[in-house]
Design an enzyme around this catalytic site. Structure first.
Site, PDB file in Angstrom:
ATOM      1  CB  THR A 144      -0.829   0.130   1.152  1.00  0.00           C
ATOM      2  OG1 THR A 144      -1.205   1.294   1.430  1.00  0.00           O
ATOM      3  CG2 THR A 144      -0.203  -0.617   2.496  1.00  0.00           C
ATOM      4  CE1 TYR A 181      -3.432  -3.540   5.180  1.00  0.00           C
ATOM      5  CE2 TYR A 181      -3.673  -1.143   4.980  1.00  0.00           C
ATOM      6  CZ  TYR A 181      -3.586  -2.262   4.424  1.00  0.00           C
ATOM      7  OH  TYR A 181      -3.744  -2.367   2.824  1.00  0.00           O
TER       8      TYR A 181
HETATM    9  P1  NAD Z   1     -10.898  -7.436   0.744  1.00  0.00           P
HETATM   10  O1  NAD Z   1     -11.056  -7.362   2.272  1.00  0.00           O
HETATM   11  O2  NAD Z   1     -12.276  -7.240   0.125  1.00  0.00           O
HETATM   12  O3  NAD Z   1     -10.388  -8.878   0.108  1.00  0.00           O
HETATM   13  C1  NAD Z   1      -9.552  -9.788   0.865  1.00  0.00           C
HETATM   14  C2  NAD Z   1      -9.785 -11.101   0.632  1.00  0.00           C
HETATM   15  O4  NAD Z   1      -8.770 -11.859   1.366  1.00  0.00           O
HETATM   16  C3  NAD Z   1     -11.043 -11.555   1.389  1.00  0.00           C
HETATM   17  O5  NAD Z   1     -11.650 -12.163   0.382  1.00  0.00           O
HETATM   18  C4  NAD Z   1     -10.530 -12.277   2.599  1.00  0.00           C
HETATM   19  O6  NAD Z   1     -11.562 -13.316   2.805  1.00  0.00           O
HETATM   20  C5  NAD Z   1      -9.297 -12.766   1.982  1.00  0.00           C
HETATM   21  N1  NAD Z   1      -8.341 -13.250   2.999  1.00  0.00           N
HETATM   22  C6  NAD Z   1      -7.836 -12.438   3.996  1.00  0.00           C
HETATM   23  N2  NAD Z   1      -7.031 -13.046   5.011  1.00  0.00           N
HETATM   24  C7  NAD Z   1      -6.966 -14.385   4.391  1.00  0.00           C
HETATM   25  C8  NAD Z   1      -5.999 -15.406   4.573  1.00  0.00           C
HETATM   26  N3  NAD Z   1      -5.061 -15.452   5.528  1.00  0.00           N
HETATM   27  N4  NAD Z   1      -6.293 -16.571   3.966  1.00  0.00           N
HETATM   28  C9  NAD Z   1      -7.143 -16.508   3.025  1.00  0.00           C
HETATM   29  N5  NAD Z   1      -7.907 -15.594   2.536  1.00  0.00           N
HETATM   30  C10 NAD Z   1      -7.745 -14.334   3.403  1.00  0.00           C
HETATM   31  O7  NAD Z   1      -9.667  -6.498   0.334  1.00  0.00           O
HETATM   32  P2  NAD Z   1      -9.276  -5.640  -0.855  1.00  0.00           P
HETATM   33  O8  NAD Z   1     -10.052  -4.207  -0.738  1.00  0.00           O
HETATM   34  O9  NAD Z   1      -9.786  -6.562  -1.967  1.00  0.00           O
HETATM   35  O10 NAD Z   1      -7.853  -5.590  -0.770  1.00  0.00           O
HETATM   36  C11 NAD Z   1      -6.841  -6.663  -1.438  1.00  0.00           C
HETATM   37  C12 NAD Z   1      -5.634  -6.427  -1.207  1.00  0.00           C
HETATM   38  O11 NAD Z   1      -5.144  -5.103  -1.637  1.00  0.00           O
HETATM   39  C13 NAD Z   1      -5.105  -6.395   0.377  1.00  0.00           C
HETATM   40  O12 NAD Z   1      -3.900  -6.791   0.589  1.00  0.00           O
HETATM   41  C14 NAD Z   1      -5.142  -4.513   0.613  1.00  0.00           C
HETATM   42  O13 NAD Z   1      -4.084  -4.253   1.670  1.00  0.00           O
HETATM   43  C15 NAD Z   1      -4.560  -4.200  -0.847  1.00  0.00           C
HETATM   44  N6  NAD Z   1      -5.125  -2.747  -0.930  1.00  0.00           N
HETATM   45  C16 NAD Z   1      -6.538  -2.347  -1.064  1.00  0.00           C
HETATM   46  C17 NAD Z   1      -6.620  -1.179  -1.181  1.00  0.00           C
HETATM   47  C18 NAD Z   1      -8.312  -0.783  -1.322  1.00  0.00           C
HETATM   48  O14 NAD Z   1      -8.390   0.336  -1.418  1.00  0.00           O
HETATM   49  N7  NAD Z   1      -9.187  -1.682  -1.381  1.00  0.00           N
HETATM   50  C19 NAD Z   1      -5.715   0.077  -1.171  1.00  0.00           C
HETATM   51  C20 NAD Z   1      -4.527  -0.331  -1.247  1.00  0.00           C
HETATM   52  C21 NAD Z   1      -4.105  -1.804  -0.916  1.00  0.00           C
END
Ligand code: NAD
Length: 381
Positions: A144, A181
């Site tokens: 991130t 986080y």
């Molecule tokens: P989200 O919570 O919608 O999806 C994450 C998925 O990972 C979920 O379906 C969850 O069930 C699964 N998960 C979590 N821990 C797990 C584990 N230990 N084993 C198996 N599955 C697991 O999140 P998102 O918004 O899709 O974000 C995805 C990634 O992108 C994350 O790593 C987040 O840090 C990064 N990110 C997201 C954003 C944003 O704006 N959404 C911004 C920057 C970075």
């Protein structure tokens, strides 16, 4: 390519899995479905009614003839991950599967420990599974932009050249994360960098900005394929949250002065950035860092844009500067490099009024599902 998308049931992972599958890659999803459990813990739900992962992949198969294998399990369980890697032997592993909410990680000690364990152990397990079974596999890891914090100098893409006492070196860019986080992501980056140097793995760390929007061409094909969308004070991110607030007649909740500036990108660009990274793998032993966002905005800029577009659509919107629940700079310098993905062919979808209007009109359709009491932030740090 054979590509595993871990976290493929989530907001970024689901549209990415569909997009890569459409491009002809052989895609498999790993997800523990824990995100759906956090919804129940917090008493919230995606604004859009999402179907089970089984229903989603089944409908994708019916519509396109493309099979997406699913593995329901936890990345922190090494035996599970190892077995999936043994069966799939992927060329690329896209790792979205982490707890991604800063407020969730700051609820209390338990949630901080959970977040760091879930994220850091999951990534460590991935490193060891790749090292043992598929050392040539390209790890594409979601980091991130929040890893860098908001320094008073330009942010570079992962590395900065520093001159000190007459000597010069290119070093990892300093990290100043603002929550438990964000700290977990920094720990991941360090572990991955060590693994690339020590064992010659190939890794791309994508320091992603805040993602907005919900639809991609693929998720829009059928209601069963719809993406999740979060609006609550814990998982809702700026811009999507403002649009939903406008749709339901809630004040737009700007935290403090609103000068907090961040990088943003459309979900349609997230899926494309992953494809670009996959098509251009890092070298063996290379820890490559891309800043994955397309535009910078302050929080107040975004609220003002949403207000203007909403009012154009006949929806009254009021901006409310509420007390900032976070410890963060509210006015600061912010300028971050983000040229590497563009150099590799990314054509950004920029945040125009039309784009805002499109998301706003979509969320209006679902506004009856909003639990109003869950909109205000209630986690402080
Ligand atoms: P989200 O919570 O919608 O999806 C994450 C998925 O990972 C979920 O379906 C969850 O069930 C699964 N998960 C979590 N821990 C797990 C584990 N230990 N084993 C198996 N599955 C697991 O999140 P998102 O918004 O899709 O974000 C995805 C990634 O992108 C994350 O790593 C987040 O840090 C990064 N990110 C997201 C954003 C944003 O704006 N959404 C911004 C920057 C970075």
């Amino acid at each position: 390519m054979k590509i595993i998308v871990a976290g493929g049931d989530g907001f970024c992972g689901w549209p990415t899995a569909l997009y890569l599958s459409k491009q002809g890659h052989d895609v498999a999803i790993i997800d523990s479905l824990i995100r759906r459990k956090w919804d129940r813990e917090l008493g919230v739900d995606s604004l859009t009614p999402i179907f089970t992962l089984e229903e989603r992949t089944q409908r994708w198969f019916e519509l396109t003839g493309k099979q997406i294998n699913t593995y329901l399990g936890d990345m922190t369980h090494f035996d599970f991950l190892r077995e999936v890697m043994r069966q799939e032997r992927p060329d690329a592993f896209v790792h979205f599967a982490e707890q991604r909410s800063a407020p969730y990680s700051m609820i209390d000690r338990e949630h901080a420990v959970f977040t760091q364990t879930n994220n850091v152990v999951g990534t460590l397990n991935l490193i060891y599974a790749v090292k043992e079974l598929v050392p040539d596999c390209h790890i594409i890891k979601l980091g991130t932009m929040g890893e860098y914090g908001q320094p008073n100098i330009d942010i570079e893409e992962g590395y900065i050249t520093i001159s000190h006492n007459g000597r010069e070196d290119m070093l990892p860019y300093p990290k100043q994360p603002g929550s438990m986080y964000h700290l977990s992501k920094v720990h991941d980056s360090h572990n991955l960098m060590f693994a690339t140097k020590n064992w010659g793995l190939r890794v791309t760390d994508l320091n992603q900005g805040v993602v907005y929007g919900l639809h991609t061409d693929e998720t829009q094909l059928d209601p069963v394929l719809v993406n999740r969308l979060d609006y609550d004070g814990v998982f809702g991110t700026a811009l999507n949250r403002f649009l939903i607030q406008a749709a339901v007649g809630h004040n737009l909740t700007v935290y403090g002065a609103g000068g907090q500036t961040r990088g943003f990108l459309n979900i349609k660009d997230t899926v494309r950035c992953i494809e670009i990274a996959a098509n251009n793998p890092a070298d063996r032993g290379e820890f490559r860092v891309f800043n994955q966002f397309t535009e910078e905005f302050s929080i107040l800029d975004l609220a003002e844009k949403v207000k203007r577009v909403a009012e154009h659509e006949g929806i009254q919107a009021t901006i409310d500067h509420i007390q900032n629940p976070r410890k963060e700079k509210e006015e600061h310098y912010y300028h971050a490099a983000h040229t590497k993905l563009v150099d590799l062919g990314l054509k950004p979808h920029l945040l125009t009024d039309d784009v805002l209007r499109g998301i706003l009109l979509t969320v209006v359709e679902y506004k009856n599902r909003v639990v109003m009491e869950k909109i205000m932030p209630d986690v402080k740090w």
